[in-house]
Design an enzyme around this catalytic site. Structure first.
Site, PDB file in Angstrom:
ATOM      1  N   GLN A 101      72.296   8.756  65.187  1.00  0.00           N
ATOM      2  CA  GLN A 101      70.858   8.881  64.939  1.00  0.00           C
ATOM      3  C   GLN A 101      70.095   8.715  66.248  1.00  0.00           C
ATOM      4  O   GLN A 101      70.287   7.740  66.974  1.00  0.00           O
ATOM      5  CB  GLN A 101      70.393   7.830  63.932  1.00  0.00           C
ATOM      6  CG  GLN A 101      68.957   8.037  63.471  1.00  0.00           C
ATOM      7  CD  GLN A 101      68.459   6.913  62.581  1.00  0.00           C
ATOM      8  OE1 GLN A 101      68.184   5.818  63.059  1.00  0.00           O
ATOM      9  NE2 GLN A 101      68.333   7.172  61.292  1.00  0.00           N
ATOM     10  N   TYR A 173      58.507   4.971  62.926  1.00  0.00           N
ATOM     11  CA  TYR A 173      58.733   5.362  64.323  1.00  0.00           C
ATOM     12  C   TYR A 173      58.007   6.687  64.605  1.00  0.00           C
ATOM     13  O   TYR A 173      57.316   7.222  63.753  1.00  0.00           O
ATOM     14  CB  TYR A 173      60.229   5.447  64.606  1.00  0.00           C
ATOM     15  CG  TYR A 173      60.904   4.088  64.563  1.00  0.00           C
ATOM     16  CD1 TYR A 173      60.552   3.083  65.469  1.00  0.00           C
ATOM     17  CD2 TYR A 173      61.866   3.784  63.608  1.00  0.00           C
ATOM     18  CE1 TYR A 173      61.153   1.828  65.433  1.00  0.00           C
ATOM     19  CE2 TYR A 173      62.475   2.530  63.561  1.00  0.00           C
ATOM     20  CZ  TYR A 173      62.105   1.563  64.477  1.00  0.00           C
ATOM     21  OH  TYR A 173      62.694   0.318  64.431  1.00  0.00           O
ATOM     22  N   ARG A 221      66.521  11.990  58.946  1.00  0.00           N
ATOM     23  CA  ARG A 221      66.156  10.893  58.051  1.00  0.00           C
ATOM     24  C   ARG A 221      64.656  10.911  57.848  1.00  0.00           C
ATOM     25  O   ARG A 221      63.880  10.789  58.795  1.00  0.00           O
ATOM     26  CB  ARG A 221      66.592   9.529  58.607  1.00  0.00           C
ATOM     27  CG  ARG A 221      66.447   8.435  57.529  1.00  0.00           C
ATOM     28  CD  ARG A 221      67.141   7.140  57.866  1.00  0.00           C
ATOM     29  NE  ARG A 221      67.697   6.561  56.645  1.00  0.00           N
ATOM     30  CZ  ARG A 221      68.066   5.290  56.519  1.00  0.00           C
ATOM     31  NH1 ARG A 221      67.989   4.463  57.545  1.00  0.00           N
ATOM     32  NH2 ARG A 221      68.567   4.848  55.376  1.00  0.00           N
ATOM     33  N   GLY A 314      74.122  -0.082  52.729  1.00  0.00           N
ATOM     34  CA  GLY A 314      73.912  -0.748  54.001  1.00  0.00           C
ATOM     35  C   GLY A 314      74.275  -2.218  54.020  1.00  0.00           C
ATOM     36  O   GLY A 314      75.314  -2.623  54.535  1.00  0.00           O
ATOM     37  N   ARG A 315      73.413  -3.040  53.426  1.00  0.00           N
ATOM     38  CA  ARG A 315      73.565  -4.501  53.538  1.00  0.00           C
ATOM     39  C   ARG A 315      74.893  -4.992  52.981  1.00  0.00           C
ATOM     40  O   ARG A 315      75.512  -5.900  53.522  1.00  0.00           O
ATOM     41  CB  ARG A 315      72.408  -5.222  52.827  1.00  0.00           C
ATOM     42  CG  ARG A 315      71.043  -4.877  53.390  1.00  0.00           C
ATOM     43  CD  ARG A 315      70.806  -5.463  54.756  1.00  0.00           C
ATOM     44  NE  ARG A 315      69.910  -4.620  55.542  1.00  0.00           N
ATOM     45  CZ  ARG A 315      69.557  -4.856  56.785  1.00  0.00           C
ATOM     46  NH1 ARG A 315      70.050  -5.896  57.423  1.00  0.00           N
ATOM     47  NH2 ARG A 315      68.741  -4.049  57.431  1.00  0.00           N
TER      48      ARG A 315
END
Length: 333
Positions: A101, A173, A221, A314-315
Site C-alpha cells: 500500500q 489521508y 483502498r 486485522g486485529r
C-alpha cells in the site's frame, strides 16, 4: 467447500482463499524508512503456512512530505527496493500473495516528522487531527508532482517483486482529503462534485497503470463513507467506484473515510458491509470487506450472503498469529 476456502484469480494473482490481512502500521521500520529485521520477522510470522491468501503491507510513504509518522515504511526512492525485495520474498515463499500500500498523508502529516509544512487539497485542518494545523493548499503543479510520485512508488513496488500495488484513499489521508467535501473546497477541476474530487485519483490510476503495465494488479483502498452529515456517502462511492473500475483498478478495499477504520457505535462483525453490499451492485471487480471481524464463522456468513468477495481480518491476526491457521483448518473439517 466453505466460501472462505475458495480460491480467487485477481488478474496476475492466484489467491488460495478469500482471507486478507489488511494493512496495519507496525511503526517498526529503520529510521530512514527501510525494511528492518523486525518487520521481516513480523510478516514472516504472520504468513507462515500460507494460510492468509493475501497480505497487504502497511501504508508506506511515497515522498518525505507525505510521511505520516516516525518509523513508517518508505517507498520514496530507489534505495528502498532491495530491502523491499526481501520482504516480498519472505511472504511469498511462505505461500501467501502480497501487495504493498502506497500513501501520501497530506494534511495528516506533521512538520516535526517530515521537516516540511503539511499540504492538502484546501487550507482546512484535518478533522481527525487535534492539532488544528491548517495546511498549505496544493497548486495544480504540485498535484502533478504527487501523481508522478505515486507512479514512481508503484514502479518500485513492482521492481521489488510484490504481486500488486494498493493506492490508499481512506482514513483521512491525502487522497481521502481530496475525495471528501469536508476538506476539499477547491473550485478548480480537482474540486466540486464527486467526479471533480476524484480527478486526482483517476490521474494517479492512469499514471500507475501505464507504468506497471496491464497485467500487474492495481487496487485501491477507498474510505467509502465519512459517517459525517457533511462528508462522503455511499452515493458518492458508487459514482467513484464505477470510475475507478473503468480507469483500471482491479480490486477495491473498502473502509471508512474520516471515521477511520471504525464506525461510531458499530458492534457487528464486518460493520462496513452495507458499503460493500451497495458497491457490489455497481462494479464487477472484487471487493474486500474489513471491520471488526474476529470469528471465522462470521466471515463465512458475510461471504455466503454475498456482502463481499474477500474478508479482511486485522486485529485478530495482529493479536494471534495462529488465527488464520485455526480458521482455515477449522473450516476444512
Amino acid at each position: 467447500m466453505a466460501n472462505l476456502l475458495k480460491p480467487l484469480v485477481l488478474k496476475n494473482i492466484n489467491l488460495s482463499n478469500r482471507l486478507v490481512m489488511p494493512p496495519m502500521a507496525t511503526s517498526a521500520s529503520q529510521p530512514d524508512g527501510k525494511v528492518s529485521k523486525e518487520i521481516i520477522d513480523y510478516y514472516d510470522e504472520k504468513s507462515k503456512g500460507g494460510y492468509i491468501g493475501l497480505i497487504v503491507i502497511e501504508h508506506s510513504f511515497i515522498t518525505q512530505q507525505g510521511k505520516a509518522s516516525d518509523k513508517q515504511l518508505s517507498v520514496a526512492d530507489d534505495s528502498c527496493i532491495e530491502s523491499l525485495k526481501v520482504l516480498a520474498n519472505t511472504i511469498q515463499k511462505n505461500g501467501s500473495k502480497t501487495v504493498m500500500q502506497i500513501n501520501h498523508a497530506g494534511n495528516a502529516a506533521k512538520k516535526d516528522v517530515t521537516g516540511m509544512e503539511p499540504v492538502g487539497p484546501s487550507a482546512i485542518a484535518n478533522p481527525r487531527s487535534k492539532s488544528g494545523i491548517v495546511p498549505k493548499e496544493l497548486s495544480q503543479h504540485e498535484i502533478a508532482t504527487i501523481v508522478e510520485e505515486f507512479k514512481n512508488a508503484a514502479i518500485r513496488v513492482k521492481k521489488a517483486g510484490f504481486d500488486g500495488v494498493q493506492i490508499h484513499s481512506a482514513h483521512g489521508y491525502l487522497l481521502n482529503q481530496f475525495y471528501s467535501p469536508l476538506t476539499n473546497k477547491r473550485t478548480d477541476k480537482y474540486g466540486g462534485d464527486t467526479l471533480g474530487r476524484i480527478t486526482i485519483h483517476l490521474e494517479i490510476i492512469k499514471a500507475v497503470r501505464e507504468a506497471v503495465g496491464p497485467d500487474f494488479n492495481v487496487s485501491l483502498r477507498l474510505g467509502a463513507s465519512d459517517y459525517n452529515e457533511n462528508g462522503t456517502t455511499i452515493e458518492d462511492s458508487k459514482i467513484a467506484a464505477v470510475e475507478f473500475e473503468k480507469a483500471g483498478v482491479d480490486l477495491l478495499d473498502i473502509s471508512g473515510g474520516f471515521s477511520g477504520y471504525n464506525i461510531p457505535g458499530a458492534d457487528k462483525q464486518g460493520y462496513f458491509y452495507p458499503l460493500t453490499e451497495a458497491l457490489k451492485e455497481v462494479v464487477s471487480i472484487p471487493l474486500i470487506l474489513t471491520g471488526g471481524i474476529t470469528d471465522s464463522l462470521a466471515a463465512e456468513k458475510l461471504l455466503q450472503d454475498e456482502k463481499t468477495d474477500l474478508i479482511g481480518v486485522g486485529r485478530a491476526i495482529l493479536n494471534d498469529s495462529n488465527w488464520a491457521k485455526n480458521a482455515i483448518e477449522g473450516l476444512k473439517k
